[in-house]
Design an enzyme around this catalytic site. Sequence first.
Site, PDB file in Angstrom:
ATOM      1  N   LYS B  60       0.845  -1.198   0.000  1.00 25.28           N
ATOM      2  CA  LYS B  60       0.000   0.000   0.000  1.00 25.28           C
ATOM      3  C   LYS B  60       0.883   1.251   0.000  1.00 25.28           C
ATOM      4  CE  LYS B  60      -3.780   2.045   2.757  1.00 25.28           C
ATOM      5  NZ  LYS B  60      -4.633   1.843   3.953  1.00 25.28           N
ATOM      6  N   SER B 129      -9.458   1.986   2.989  1.00 28.39           N
ATOM      7  CA  SER B 129      -8.543   2.758   2.187  1.00 28.39           C
ATOM      8  C   SER B 129      -7.539   1.898   1.411  1.00 28.39           C
ATOM      9  CB  SER B 129      -7.763   3.697   3.098  1.00 28.39           C
ATOM     10  OG  SER B 129      -6.990   2.951   4.052  1.00 28.39           O
ATOM     11  N   SER B 153     -10.037  -0.355   7.083  1.00 24.94           N
ATOM     12  CA  SER B 153      -9.408  -0.258   5.760  1.00 24.94           C
ATOM     13  C   SER B 153      -8.737  -1.513   5.228  1.00 24.94           C
ATOM     14  CB  SER B 153      -8.379   0.866   5.772  1.00 24.94           C
ATOM     15  OG  SER B 153      -9.013   2.107   5.869  1.00 24.94           O
TER      16      SER B 153
END
Lengths: 61, 425
Positions: B60, B129, B153
């Site tokens: 990420k 997210s 997330s």
Amino acid sequence: MSVKEESDSVRWQIVLRTTLLFGEERAIANREEIDAAAEAIDRLKRLRPRDFASLDGEVRT
Amino acid sequence: MDRVASTVSDILDGIRETDGDVQAWVRIDEDAVQQQAQLIDGRLASGEDLPLAGLTVGIKDIIDVGGLPTAAGFAPFEDCAAERDAPVVARLRRAGALIVGKTVTTQFASSDPSKTKNPWNLERTPGGSSAGSAAAVSAHHVDLALGTQTGGSVLRPSAYCGIIGFKPGFGWTSTEGVVPFAASLDTIGIHSRTVVNAARAYDVMARPGLPRAGTVEPIGPPRLAIWADALANAGERMRDGVIDGLEALANDGAVIQHTVAPISFNNFIAIHTIVSRSEAAAAHAELIFKHPDEYQPKVRSMVETGLALPADVYVRAQRMREQLRQETVDLWSPFDAIAIPTSQSVAPDLSTTGNHSLQAVATLLGLPSITLPIGFNPDYLPIGVQLIGTHPEADVKLLRVARWVEQHMPRLPRPPHGVQQQKKQ
């Protein structure tokens, strides 16, 4: 102060602080977040942590 | 010996073919991937034992990978390359994992939608997210991806994308080299398609002193408890889907009971709201004044409001949270895990990343949680069930319970917008 008045007061304090820091336009833009925060504070204040050290009115007056 | 290097071109071809639609990736350094693969092959040839040899991983884009920018979806950060790997990335690399690149995050891992699409339906969000990480694993671009969870997330995007998402207990590994949002909530998590792969990555990254999952021997049939107040927070179809799934597990021997929590579900969320906003404000207290217009609307609003919250409410929220953690552990300790829907609904449209409430309670309490796909809704969108561990250090136990559940659920096929063929081994 009634629960509603207290809740309105918390919300109003956040609006005022936001306005001071970022201006009125941002306070309006942040309305949804401010409402959510005020509601969260309202809920939190009804929960009393054990042994929480505070001098609030309920205890001292 | 080119066991890993020989797979690289297939992996990259697969991503190229499908990522135009899915848009899971921010950056892939193809030359670096090839070099890494050759290095791994060399280490294998010299007899090194590499527990993650050749397992492909996406990171990420709020986690540092040496030499690549960590942009966090924020334009002013786009040209700042990280000097070194975050410790979690370094550990994966040391274990022989092939770091493929950086995956899309919503800005600062908050809730403004990203460009990424759901591999099951391009008109649906992959969630957030950790949007790109979940989509990349779902689309079979990579075996694993790292995400982070401050509210929901890791679990929510994993559920929306039909994969496994594992958020271990708070503090299970270092968050050094990770762009912070809310320091006492931020937790690195793992996206994968199998519990075994999640456990392999966990074992490599977990801090010393925590038990390891090893071969992830299933614990089962497990004793699971439904938390009705949380269940009521999900939409009716989601509730029905999860109840059907749990009934199927009960038919295979799982004991399904009911439990409660020390306070209402909505009060947990209220505490999470105060802690997350206050801490996000602390993290962004300088940056928001330097680059206000570079912030996306939701995260800007969250940070600005957080800066206007009084300190006493934050202190009170943290005290309450500490008390609730212990009370909840005491209440839930008779069970192997708590079972609730991972999300309120299946993946919604692209205007939102979905609602974090159902995932946020475990994050708030620092308890491990994992989502597993248990089927589809009538629109062929994945449904996830969330299992919450009943102690902050019950990561391995939760993985073992999840392994039993996984073995008793049908496996999802590949999504229509992912890589369709098996890569060569």
